[in-house]
Design an enzyme around this catalytic site. Structure first.
Site, PDB file in Angstrom:
ATOM      1  N   ASP A 199      -1.859  -1.080   5.865  1.00 29.36           N
ATOM      2  CA  ASP A 199      -2.396  -0.691   7.168  1.00 29.36           C
ATOM      3  C   ASP A 199      -3.809  -0.174   6.957  1.00 29.36           C
ATOM      4  O   ASP A 199      -4.201   0.149   5.852  1.00 29.36           O
ATOM      5  CB  ASP A 199      -1.511   0.373   7.845  1.00 29.36           C
ATOM      6  CG  ASP A 199      -1.639   1.738   7.173  1.00 29.36           C
ATOM      7  OD1 ASP A 199      -1.846   1.773   5.942  1.00 29.36           O
ATOM      8  OD2 ASP A 199      -1.515   2.752   7.865  1.00 29.36           O
TER       9      ASP A 199
ATOM     10  N   ASP B 153       0.869  -1.164   0.000  1.00 29.88           N
ATOM     11  CA  ASP B 153       0.000   0.000   0.000  1.00 29.88           C
ATOM     12  C   ASP B 153       0.914   1.223   0.000  1.00 29.88           C
ATOM     13  O   ASP B 153       2.117   1.112   0.263  1.00 29.88           O
ATOM     14  CB  ASP B 153      -0.887  -0.035   1.245  1.00 29.88           C
ATOM     15  CG  ASP B 153      -1.760   1.198   1.365  1.00 29.88           C
ATOM     16  OD1 ASP B 153      -2.329   1.621   0.344  1.00 29.88           O
ATOM     17  OD2 ASP B 153      -1.845   1.754   2.476  1.00 29.88           O
TER      18      ASP B 153
ATOM     19  N   ASP C 210      -7.117  -2.053   3.924  1.00 29.86           N
ATOM     20  CA  ASP C 210      -6.158  -3.081   3.530  1.00 29.86           C
ATOM     21  C   ASP C 210      -6.484  -4.454   4.117  1.00 29.86           C
ATOM     22  O   ASP C 210      -5.834  -5.447   3.755  1.00 29.86           O
ATOM     23  CB  ASP C 210      -4.742  -2.690   3.961  1.00 29.86           C
ATOM     24  CG  ASP C 210      -4.218  -1.499   3.176  1.00 29.86           C
ATOM     25  OD1 ASP C 210      -4.431  -1.470   1.956  1.00 29.86           O
ATOM     26  OD2 ASP C 210      -3.623  -0.594   3.779  1.00 29.86           O
TER      27      ASP C 210
END
Length: 626
Positions: A502, A310, A506
């Site tokens: 996080d 991410d 996610d």
């Protein structure tokens, strides 16, 4: 105590084995040792019979694991009179099953906790007013009141003129998003500083947050089961042991020869080596700020071929930082920052804290405002020491300072403008910044042979590509919703895949990847509970540490297994010639177990600095990327 009793009832086989062992000790001390072999042997055979049922079911499914070897070992040890050894094998077998069941139950409990954090109540328009109802009672078309800083309970269309919402838990983007009437608000996002109304466009069960929970559950269930490391050696080791014992019996014509060989063929090197090594590896990981949820996770880390990230809060800090101060009208950078900080001290905007931190870092002294007011979604006006300071969007500042001019910004940056006493004073640029340890971490992954890295983010493509270019990541998928990330992971060819992220957004993709790694330093999140590895420190270099530890742990486990198997095979060959009596063989097998355990304990390692391998000696400087 109550919890222990619950566990004892749930894992009755482990409890019963411990009770039988304790009973044997008591009887031996009381002078009734003659009963011990009957009790130990009868109990061990009963467990073997119970396990045999499951073994048959496994064989019908064409699965072959350590249970076959363990049952064979239990029967063989009872037949040669090694009743204590039989009980030890029973304890290892039932204990391993209990640990596996406990891990599965814990995973389900964490998923339930994620669901429990979903909004439970909503204020819905009823009979000219607003009534507090259960979120499940909201229907499409209802008008819902969202109070300041409240989590949006259902997806809907904004009816109020404007608002600002924090969508970081859904998209990962840390900067609040401005919404105007007609825009969509997603459940799970957090409203800004003013109460607003929305018209529900979906029920709670069909809204974004609940869909995320459902994705987590579906992704978890769709994972292929991991074959335990030791199970891969169970078939050849069992076949060899039985064949050797049978040949020794046939050649010698002595049935005892069969038992003498098999007593040295107990699966302790397989049952013990891998679990001890994996516990050592998990301990090593914990010393490095990593919580690894099981030995199978270390196996997958060791085999990883792709790592996906991410962006916001993972490769970047996740909070806007001041990247440049551009004063105008003859004032200095410090004067501009001081004025902005003095006004923003009365703002609830996420950027206000960044301005205050920057001013404090420079040692600037702020004076209290004589008056201040925040204009929602626009900015702040304050009177400080007789000067009127206006801070906020360009259009808002331009209303008070006609000479204001727009300042150029890079992708992903935002500019906050300021005016003092009706004159344009300049702009301050803010942006998310790349973690200083991120470039070094990516270089370590490359050195570990991880050739495929990519970024999956909900951010705008321009911003995402800017970050990727700064880090040397060639593959980027931007503007992804949680379901898009899951689909991207599922379509990757180079597996196993490690996903690092996080936040709630996610959670599904962490569950979908073979190994999900959550940056959990900022508190317990849905990501942490869906992940297989949780990074407890705010340092993404620990991702490379996790893979390094996984590889070392599996290497030590394999070495230990082969040491145990090698010594056992050598002793079995000697025993096949009738040179090792069964009792002596059982004692020698305990020495094999000891050697195996000592070899596996090498996975624990020593100090934390030695555990992950070398890091880059000098961390790179922060790079503003947006």
């Amino acid at each position: 105590m109550r919890r222990l009793l619950r566990l004892a009832r749930r894992y009755w086989a482990v409890s019963a084995t411990l009770v039988v062992g304790a009973l044997g000790i008591v009887l031996a001390l009381a002078g009734a040792g003659a009963l011990v072999p009957w009790i130990f042997g009868g109990y061990a055979l009963a467990i073997a019979a119970w396990q045999a049922v499951g073994m048959v079911r496994q064989l019908l499914r064409r699965e072959f694991g350590l249970d076959v070897l363990a049952i064979t070992a239990i029967i063989a040890t009872v037949l040669v009179g090694e009743f204590i050894a039989a009980l030890v094998v029973v304890l290892m077998l039932t204990g391993g099953e209990a640990l596996e069941d406990y891990a599965n139950r814990r995973a389900k409990r964490e998923l339930d906790a994620l669901l429990a954090r979903a909004p439970q109540r909503a204020r819905v328009q009823r009979d000219g007013g607003f009534a507090d109802v259960a979120v499940d009672e909201v229907v499409v078309g209802d008008v819902v009141l969202i109070r300041p800083s409240e989590v949006v309970p259902v997806d809907g269309v904004l009816l109020s003129p404007t608002t600002t919402v924090d969508e970081s838990s859904l998209t990962g983007e840390s900067i609040p998003v401005e919404k105007v009437a007609g825009d969509t608000l997603l459940s799970g996002s957090v409203n800004g500083v003013q109460a607003v109304e929305l018209r529900a466009s979906a029920t709670a069960s069909a809204s974004q947050y609940q869909q995320i929970v459902a994705l987590v559950a579906a992704a978890s269930e769709s994972r292929a089961p991991v074959v335990r490391l030791a199970d891969r050696y169970a078939v050849p080791f069992t076949a060899f042991s039985l064949a050797l014992a049978a040949v020794a019996w046939l050649v010698s014509g002595e049935p005892n020869r069969f038992a003498e060989v098999l007593v040295l063929a107990t699966p302790c090197p397989l049952l013990i080596a891998a679990p001890v090594a994996f516990v050592g590896g998990m301990s090593r990981a914990a010393r490095n700020g990593l919580i690894v949820k099981g030995g199978a996770v270390l196996e997958q880390l060791a085999r990883a071929r792709t790592v996906a990230f991410d962006k916001t809060g993972t490769l970047t800090r996740g909070t806007p930082e001041i990247t440049e101060i551009r004063p105008s009208g003859g004032i200095s950078s410090d004067e501009l920052l001081t004025a902005v900080a003095e006004a923003e001290e009365y703002s609830s905007h996420v950027l206000a804290a960044s301005f205050l931190r920057a001013a404090d870092a420079r040692g600037l002294v702020r004076r209290g405002a004589e008056s201040a007011r925040e204009v929602a979604t626009n900015g702040v006006e304050a009177v400080v020491a007789g000067r009127r300071i206006v801070v906020g969007k360009f259009a808002f500042v331009a209303e008070h300072a006609p000479d204001a001019v727009r300042t150029p910004i890079a992708p992903g940056e935002l500019a906050v403008y300021a005016a003092i006493d009706g004159r344009y004073a300049g702009a301050i640029l803010a942006s998310d910044v790349v973690r200083p340890e991120a470039p070094g971490m990516l270089a370590r992954l490359d050195a570990l042979g991880i050739r495929h890295t990519l970024m999956l983010t909900g951010d705008a493509r321009e911003t995402a590509e800017h970050v990727a270019a700064a880090l040397g990541i060639s593959e980027v998928q931007a503007e992804c919703l949680p379901a898009d990330k899951v689909a991207a992971i599922q379509h990757l060819d180079e597996r196993p895949v490690v996903m690092v992220g996080d936040g709630v957004n996610d959670a599904p993709v962490l569950a979908a990847a073979e190994v999900g790694v959550a940056m959990g330093a900022k508190g317990a999140t849905a990501a942490s509970e869906s992940a297989d590895v949780v990074v407890l420190v705010d340092d993404i270099s620990r991702v490379a540490d996790a893979i390094t530890i996984g590889r070392r742990t599996v290497r030590v486990a394999l070495q230990s297994i082969w040491i145990g198997i090698g010594v056992s095979v050598a002793l079995m060959i000697v025993a096949s010639f009738g040179l090792i009596p069964a009792t002596v063989g059982a004692l020698l097998q305990e020495l094999v177990d000891l050697v195996t355990i000592l070899a596996a304990l090498r996975a624990v390692g020593s100090r934390r600095d030695d555990a992950p391998g070398s890091r880059a000696p000098n961390a790179p400087q922060q790079v503003p990327v947006g």
